[in-house]
Design an enzyme around this catalytic site. Structure first.
Site, PDB file in Angstrom:
ATOM      1  N   ALA A 239     -37.125  13.895   6.072  1.00 25.92           N
ATOM      2  CA  ALA A 239     -38.077  13.264   5.162  1.00 25.92           C
ATOM      3  C   ALA A 239     -39.484  13.771   5.434  1.00 25.92           C
ATOM      4  O   ALA A 239     -39.914  13.854   6.595  1.00 25.92           O
ATOM      5  CB  ALA A 239     -38.013  11.746   5.325  1.00 25.92           C
ATOM      6  N   ARG A 240     -40.185  14.131   4.370  1.00 23.12           N
ATOM      7  CA  ARG A 240     -41.579  14.585   4.451  1.00 23.12           C
ATOM      8  C   ARG A 240     -41.740  15.806   5.349  1.00 23.12           C
ATOM      9  O   ARG A 240     -42.807  16.028   5.941  1.00 23.12           O
ATOM     10  CB  ARG A 240     -42.499  13.467   4.950  1.00 23.12           C
ATOM     11  CG  ARG A 240     -42.559  12.255   4.050  1.00 23.12           C
ATOM     12  CD  ARG A 240     -43.008  12.607   2.669  1.00 23.12           C
ATOM     13  NE  ARG A 240     -43.368  11.433   1.890  1.00 23.12           N
ATOM     14  CZ  ARG A 240     -43.366  11.377   0.575  1.00 23.12           C
ATOM     15  NH1 ARG A 240     -42.992  12.454  -0.112  1.00 23.12           N
ATOM     16  NH2 ARG A 240     -43.711  10.293  -0.067  1.00 23.12           N
TER      17      ARG A 240
ATOM     18  N   GLY B 294     -41.566  18.898   4.282  1.00 23.16           N
ATOM     19  CA  GLY B 294     -42.119  20.001   3.504  1.00 23.16           C
ATOM     20  C   GLY B 294     -41.042  20.865   2.875  1.00 23.16           C
ATOM     21  O   GLY B 294     -41.333  21.955   2.379  1.00 23.16           O
ATOM     22  N   LYS B 295     -39.808  20.377   2.837  1.00 21.19           N
ATOM     23  CA  LYS B 295     -38.706  21.188   2.322  1.00 21.19           C
ATOM     24  C   LYS B 295     -38.834  21.455   0.830  1.00 21.19           C
ATOM     25  O   LYS B 295     -38.533  22.558   0.367  1.00 21.19           O
ATOM     26  CB  LYS B 295     -37.359  20.541   2.635  1.00 21.19           C
ATOM     27  CG  LYS B 295     -37.148  19.143   2.066  1.00 21.19           C
ATOM     28  CD  LYS B 295     -35.844  18.543   2.560  1.00 21.19           C
ATOM     29  CE  LYS B 295     -35.599  17.166   1.955  1.00 21.19           C
ATOM     30  NZ  LYS B 295     -36.638  16.176   2.341  1.00 21.19           N
TER      31      LYS B 295
ATOM     32  N   THR C  23     -32.111  15.853  -9.592  1.00 13.69           N
ATOM     33  CA  THR C  23     -30.861  15.093  -9.539  1.00 13.69           C
ATOM     34  C   THR C  23     -31.094  13.607  -9.297  1.00 13.69           C
ATOM     35  O   THR C  23     -30.137  12.839  -9.251  1.00 13.69           O
ATOM     36  CB  THR C  23     -29.965  15.637  -8.414  1.00 13.69           C
ATOM     37  OG1 THR C  23     -30.672  15.552  -7.175  1.00 13.69           O
ATOM     38  CG2 THR C  23     -29.585  17.079  -8.680  1.00 13.69           C
TER      39      THR C  23
ATOM     40  N   HIS D 169     -44.384  15.713  -7.437  1.00 17.48           N
ATOM     41  CA  HIS D 169     -43.570  16.932  -7.543  1.00 17.48           C
ATOM     42  C   HIS D 169     -43.900  17.677  -8.823  1.00 17.48           C
ATOM     43  O   HIS D 169     -44.045  18.905  -8.835  1.00 17.48           O
ATOM     44  CB  HIS D 169     -42.081  16.581  -7.515  1.00 17.48           C
ATOM     45  CG  HIS D 169     -41.533  16.355  -6.145  1.00 17.48           C
ATOM     46  ND1 HIS D 169     -40.447  17.031  -5.658  1.00 17.48           N
ATOM     47  CD2 HIS D 169     -41.932  15.534  -5.138  1.00 17.48           C
ATOM     48  CE1 HIS D 169     -40.187  16.625  -4.426  1.00 17.48           C
ATOM     49  NE2 HIS D 169     -41.078  15.709  -4.095  1.00 17.48           N
ATOM     50  N   ARG D 170     -44.000  16.935  -9.922  1.00 17.62           N
ATOM     51  CA  ARG D 170     -44.238  17.579 -11.223  1.00 17.62           C
ATOM     52  C   ARG D 170     -45.590  18.279 -11.258  1.00 17.62           C
ATOM     53  O   ARG D 170     -45.726  19.367 -11.824  1.00 17.62           O
ATOM     54  CB  ARG D 170     -44.151  16.526 -12.331  1.00 17.62           C
ATOM     55  CG  ARG D 170     -44.219  17.097 -13.744  1.00 17.62           C
ATOM     56  CD  ARG D 170     -44.043  16.034 -14.794  1.00 17.62           C
ATOM     57  NE  ARG D 170     -42.698  15.482 -14.777  1.00 17.62           N
ATOM     58  CZ  ARG D 170     -42.410  14.223 -14.458  1.00 17.62           C
ATOM     59  NH1 ARG D 170     -43.384  13.389 -14.086  1.00 17.62           N
ATOM     60  NH2 ARG D 170     -41.171  13.798 -14.482  1.00 17.62           N
TER      61      ARG D 170
ATOM     62  N   ARG E 231     -47.126  19.719  -8.870  1.00 20.21           N
ATOM     63  CA  ARG E 231     -47.118  20.929  -8.051  1.00 20.21           C
ATOM     64  C   ARG E 231     -46.506  22.118  -8.782  1.00 20.21           C
ATOM     65  O   ARG E 231     -46.786  23.257  -8.437  1.00 20.21           O
ATOM     66  CB  ARG E 231     -46.314  20.700  -6.764  1.00 20.21           C
ATOM     67  CG  ARG E 231     -46.976  19.884  -5.703  1.00 20.21           C
ATOM     68  CD  ARG E 231     -46.348  20.172  -4.347  1.00 20.21           C
ATOM     69  NE  ARG E 231     -44.903  20.062  -4.360  1.00 20.21           N
ATOM     70  CZ  ARG E 231     -44.215  19.021  -3.888  1.00 20.21           C
ATOM     71  NH1 ARG E 231     -44.871  17.997  -3.397  1.00 20.21           N
ATOM     72  NH2 ARG E 231     -42.907  19.001  -3.908  1.00 20.21           N
ATOM     73  N   ARG E 232     -45.654  21.854  -9.761  1.00 22.73           N
ATOM     74  CA  ARG E 232     -44.889  22.943 -10.374  1.00 22.73           C
ATOM     75  C   ARG E 232     -45.745  23.749 -11.338  1.00 22.73           C
ATOM     76  O   ARG E 232     -46.606  23.196 -12.031  1.00 22.73           O
ATOM     77  CB  ARG E 232     -43.689  22.376 -11.144  1.00 22.73           C
ATOM     78  CG  ARG E 232     -42.723  21.591 -10.295  1.00 22.73           C
ATOM     79  CD  ARG E 232     -41.673  20.930 -11.166  1.00 22.73           C
ATOM     80  NE  ARG E 232     -41.185  19.707 -10.522  1.00 22.73           N
ATOM     81  CZ  ARG E 232     -40.620  18.702 -11.159  1.00 22.73           C
ATOM     82  NH1 ARG E 232     -40.477  18.746 -12.471  1.00 22.73           N
ATOM     83  NH2 ARG E 232     -40.207  17.641 -10.497  1.00 22.73           N
TER      84      ARG E 232
END
Length: 403
Positions: free
Chosen positions: A234-235, A237-238, A257, A274-275, A277-278
């Site tokens: 968790a956290r 950086g994966k 998912t 997340h969104r 960053r993309r």
């Protein structure tokens, strides 16, 4: 057409003067870099930097034959002295094309940031593109550009630059992508090489001479893994690591998912982070039906994450009920995992998948928790067996387990 890289670093060089950071402290020997400047066939100098004449001399060359000096970006800092005999440097207006007496043609390329790119065609017809720090081409349209033999760009600072060029076919499988303007954001050495290899790019030491169009087959040619598994806690950086591996490629399909969880504001905040960053060119689909995606042709897939895929799969076979598990649920889950890894084995798409590594922590207190931990370990092992590269991310640092 030959290009000598008199420098490959950021405008301030590497290490930066008076910077105590870890990257600057380790930027020694071949990893020390002067500000980027290119000498093309001894007749064209792209960017005049301090010490360019000495850098040329160290490479066994002279600036005596240079007939044109073109600047790609505004120079910050003290004025650079023009060595005796060199023409006065200048910047060509966007779209302007120069024809040199030597047969070289140079076209000024418009950018989306301050500065000018230069597309150079040699007498042999080979083509290179040089972009300044922080710059990416503007106004590109699909099919509007020929494929370059070599691109020299700020791959780490502007990963979307090669992505834009790939989207229109200006960068292809045979294009030699060389990273320049290298700064202290990425530690030199193995980490730099790993990051660049994931982008299909490479770095070379100052003073290196490259032959445009000679790319391919050599030991320095990076191989972009087609299937990669990124593991981490968790956290750790994966997810950032997984996204970084595809940020220089256009049209990536991000496969989420986890779905949506109505009313869960903490989950919504995670999804939004997340969104944001993309890259804007990426598309997103929310599904756990991964096999059809792997079986189809298309752009690269980023699957985030296998842990949530497993949760959905175990829900569907009612794996949390002991009677259901022993009465057919375990067998059904094995079949799903086999179908997934089989599709991964035969896929022609580039795939980067993320999964949690939960087997190194505290043993779960419940039977269902232990079942999930065990099945996730089996899934990760089966998925990793089909990947060219497997990474474990710890404290934001990627450790290469395979590849």
């Amino acid at each position: 057409m030959d290009v000598t890289l008199l420098g490959t670093g950021a405008p301030a060089g590497l290490p930066r003067p008076d910077c105590p950071c870890a990257a600057c402290a380790t930027a020694l020997g071949a990893d020390a870099r002067a500000a980027t400047a290119l000498l093309v066939d001894g007749v064209l100098l792209l960017d005049l930097t301090p010490g360019a004449a000495f850098a040329a001399a160290r490479a066994g060359l002279s600036l005596g034959g240079v007939g044109h000096v073109l600047l790609s970006h505004p120079h910050d800092g003290p004025a650079v002295e023009v060595p005796a005999g060199l023409p006065q440097p200048g910047r060509a207006p966007d779209g302007r094309e120069l024809t040199l007496r030597t047969g070289h043609r140079v076209r000024a390329v418009a950018l989306d940031a301050p500065g000018t790119g230069y597309a150079v065609t040699g007498p042999d017809g080979r083509r290179l593109l040089y972009l300044p720090p922080g710059g990416a081409p503007a106004g590109l349209e699909e099919g509007s550009a020929e494929t370059y033999d070599m691109v020299l760009a700020d791959v780490l600072g502007r990963p979307d630059a090669p992505a834009k060029l790939r989207a229109v076919g200006a960068v292809g499988p045979g294009t030699d992508v060389v990273a320049v303007h290298l700064d202290h954001d990425v530690p030199p050495g193995p980490e730099l090489r790993r990051r660049l290899a994931a982008a299909g790019a490479r770095a070379v030491p100052d003073g290196t001479t490259l032959t445009v169009g000679a790319y391919g087959g050599g030991p320095d040619v990076p191989e972009v893994p087609r299937r990669t598994l990124v593991l981490g806690g968790a956290r750790s950086g994966k997810s950032v690591e997984a996204e970084r591996r595809l940020e220089t490629f256009p049209g990536v399909l991000y496969v989420a998912t986890g779905g949506t969880r109505g009313g869960d504001t903490e989950w919504e905040a995670r999804v939004a982070a997340h969104r944001e960053r993309r890259p804007g060119s990426w598309r997103t689909t929310e599904t756990c039906d991964l096999v059809p995606l792997l079986e189809q042709d298309g752009p690269p897939l980023l699957v985030d994450c296998l842990s949530l895929w497993l949760t959905d799969a175990m829900d569907s076979v009612r794996a949390w009920d002991d009677a259901e598990w022993t009465g057919g649920g375990e067998r059904a889950l094995r079949e799903r995992v086999t179908a997934l890894t089989g599709a991964l084995r035969t896929t022609r798409r580039t795939v980067v998948a993320v999964s949690n590594e939960v087997g190194s922590g505290i043993v779960p207190a419940t039977a269902s928790g232990r079942r999930y931990r065990d099945e996730l370990g089996r899934l990760n092992a089966a998925f990793a067996a089909e990947c060219e590269q497997v990474l474990l991310v710890v404290a934001g640092q990627a450790l290469v387990l395979r590849g």
